[in-house]
Design an enzyme around this catalytic site. Sequence first.
Site, PDB file in Angstrom:
ATOM      1  N   ASP A  99      -4.576 -10.905   4.828  1.00  0.00           N
ATOM      2  CA  ASP A  99      -4.281  -9.910   3.792  1.00  0.00           C
ATOM      3  C   ASP A  99      -2.944  -9.262   4.146  1.00  0.00           C
ATOM      4  OD1 ASP A  99      -4.596  -7.950   1.644  1.00  0.00           O
ATOM      5  OD2 ASP A  99      -6.717  -8.493   1.712  1.00  0.00           O
TER       6      ASP A  99
ATOM      7  N   HIS B  82      -1.464 -10.397  -2.031  1.00  0.00           N
ATOM      8  CA  HIS B  82      -1.999  -9.949  -0.736  1.00  0.00           C
ATOM      9  C   HIS B  82      -1.349 -10.713   0.421  1.00  0.00           C
ATOM     10  CE1 HIS B  82      -5.078  -7.038  -1.894  1.00  0.00           C
ATOM     11  NE2 HIS B  82      -5.310  -7.789  -2.952  1.00  0.00           N
TER      12      HIS B  82
ATOM     13  N   GLU C 100      -5.682  -9.472  -7.583  1.00  0.00           N
ATOM     14  CA  GLU C 100      -4.685  -8.399  -7.542  1.00  0.00           C
ATOM     15  C   GLU C 100      -3.264  -8.907  -7.279  1.00  0.00           C
ATOM     16  OE1 GLU C 100      -7.299  -4.615  -6.139  1.00  0.00           O
ATOM     17  OE2 GLU C 100      -6.685  -5.928  -4.516  1.00  0.00           O
TER      18      GLU C 100
HETATM   19  C1  ACM Z   1     -11.008  -7.162  -4.241  1.00  0.00           C
HETATM   20  O1  ACM Z   1     -11.734  -6.197  -3.994  1.00  0.00           O
HETATM   21  N1  ACM Z   1      -9.703  -6.999  -4.425  1.00  0.00           N
HETATM   22  C2  ACM Z   1     -11.531  -8.500  -4.343  1.00  0.00           C
END
Ligand code: ACM
Length: 536
Positions: free
Chosen positions: A196, A267, A334
Amino acid sequence: MRILISIISTLLLFQVSHAQLPSLIPQPVEMTTGKASENFSIDNHTTQLFISDSKLKPAADFFINYIKKYYNLDLSLTTLPDLNRKNVINLTLTKGVDPNPEQYALSVSSKSVNIHSSSPAGIFYGIQTLIQLLPPSAKAFPLQVQAVTITDYPRFAYRGMHLDVSRHFFEVSFVKKYIDYLAMHKLNYFHWHLTDDHGWRIEIKKHPRLTEVGAWRDGSIIGLYPGTGNDGIRYGGYYTQEEVKEVIRYAADRYITIIPEIEMPGHSMAVLAAYPELSTTPKLPKKVAETWGIFNKFNNVLLPSEQTFTFLEEVLTEVMNLFPSPYIHIGGDECSKIWWKQSAFSQQLIKEKGLKNEIGLQSYFIHRVEKFVNSKGKTIIGWDEILDGGLAPNAVVMSWRGEKGGIAAAKQKHKVIMTPENFMYFNHAQCLKDDSLTAAKFLPLVNVYNYEPVPAELSPAEGKYIWGAQGNLWSEYIGNPAKAEYMLFPRLDALSEVLWSPKAKRNYSSFQQRLKQQLRRYDQMGIKYSKRYWEN
Ligand code: ACM
């Protein structure tokens, strides 16, 4: 006096004919109890564990180690059947296949405990039930196992729990403990969120800067986002491939498949800190993220270039060679589109490929990675954003922004794992008067318990695509194992019943009663569960 005698004899009679049901979590499918005189005793000298097949050794070892650790008892293991022997625990692999491949039968009598299943996994689940039949105290010798007969199997084939090791890093020893916790709750998938913005946590030999640079950040936000500053303390860590293999083996002995997650195309700040040339803004300085909630503020998105796809294929090849899991999680959530909007290369690619816009580009990205993963015989899992712009043909969808994505995917005949954040995010506070820093949302135990993974909107045929559900533990505010346990327990108990027990058997007040004994077991095991879960 006569009345007293009558009351006492009624009570005794009641006890004999209606032995209390043991406190099992998750609640088994069918259970009957026998007479107290049929209870089984385990003691140091006489109890033997028999296995009918060497494949049952992991289940036997789990029990032997548990009994040693928490009761200081030594049980011996044998592969030679001795029908005359008293005081034996028999683990027997049966021929054929049970209607549910994870099914087991357990029966306890004064002479023996018998666990049967057509699969080693089923035997392992029988062992977990047997452990819960033990008294939650090391003082009660010999250990009395209540006479019961159980037939049991899971409701869902996917029973998962996730751990984010990027925001905070957890040592191998704790990851193993965590896997034990899942195993004891009859879960069978561990979703390891390995990468991440805040740290890349798995050694990739071909791209060493991922861990030399990407595994370390120069500081971390202080307090609840947006925080009160930065602690300036260098923080990080990663797992070597040897450690990863060790964890995979450990999980396999507990019938848990580990699904690794390699996040893309968003991410990716840790990746870009290591390899800025994979970003849309290679010349701008890059860092591993130090603050939470960043996804629109910093460039954390991969450039959809050939160089990036080659890089990802090399990373995924090492990951797929390490993990036997047929499923690889590729993230997909995201991914802010602002970076591709500003990138001439990305805009050109949209034109060239005839894509509609940046959402089409995300779909193109995921399709392309899916094709590569499929070519190695594996299947991708992605967060529900992978539906945007068109779902990749074979993808499994993990529905986190509520259930909408999961419902849409099931209607398209794709497998779905339900992880809606309002019910399955265990990083949310479990009581409103929480005593430490926690993500601002609230998820009480009862809401986890009452979660129903198959949405009413789906027809029975569509409902079959709901493969199961999963609890997620994001670690922005979980900096150490004790906090992880505090957030996990006892919500993990509620989750296990959602996933394993028949829907018709779910009953919150019964669960609360049974939980009392479970918490005493956690005391025995030294697990730091939340004691305030009921203080809604
Ligand atoms: C998430 O909580 N962005 C999968």
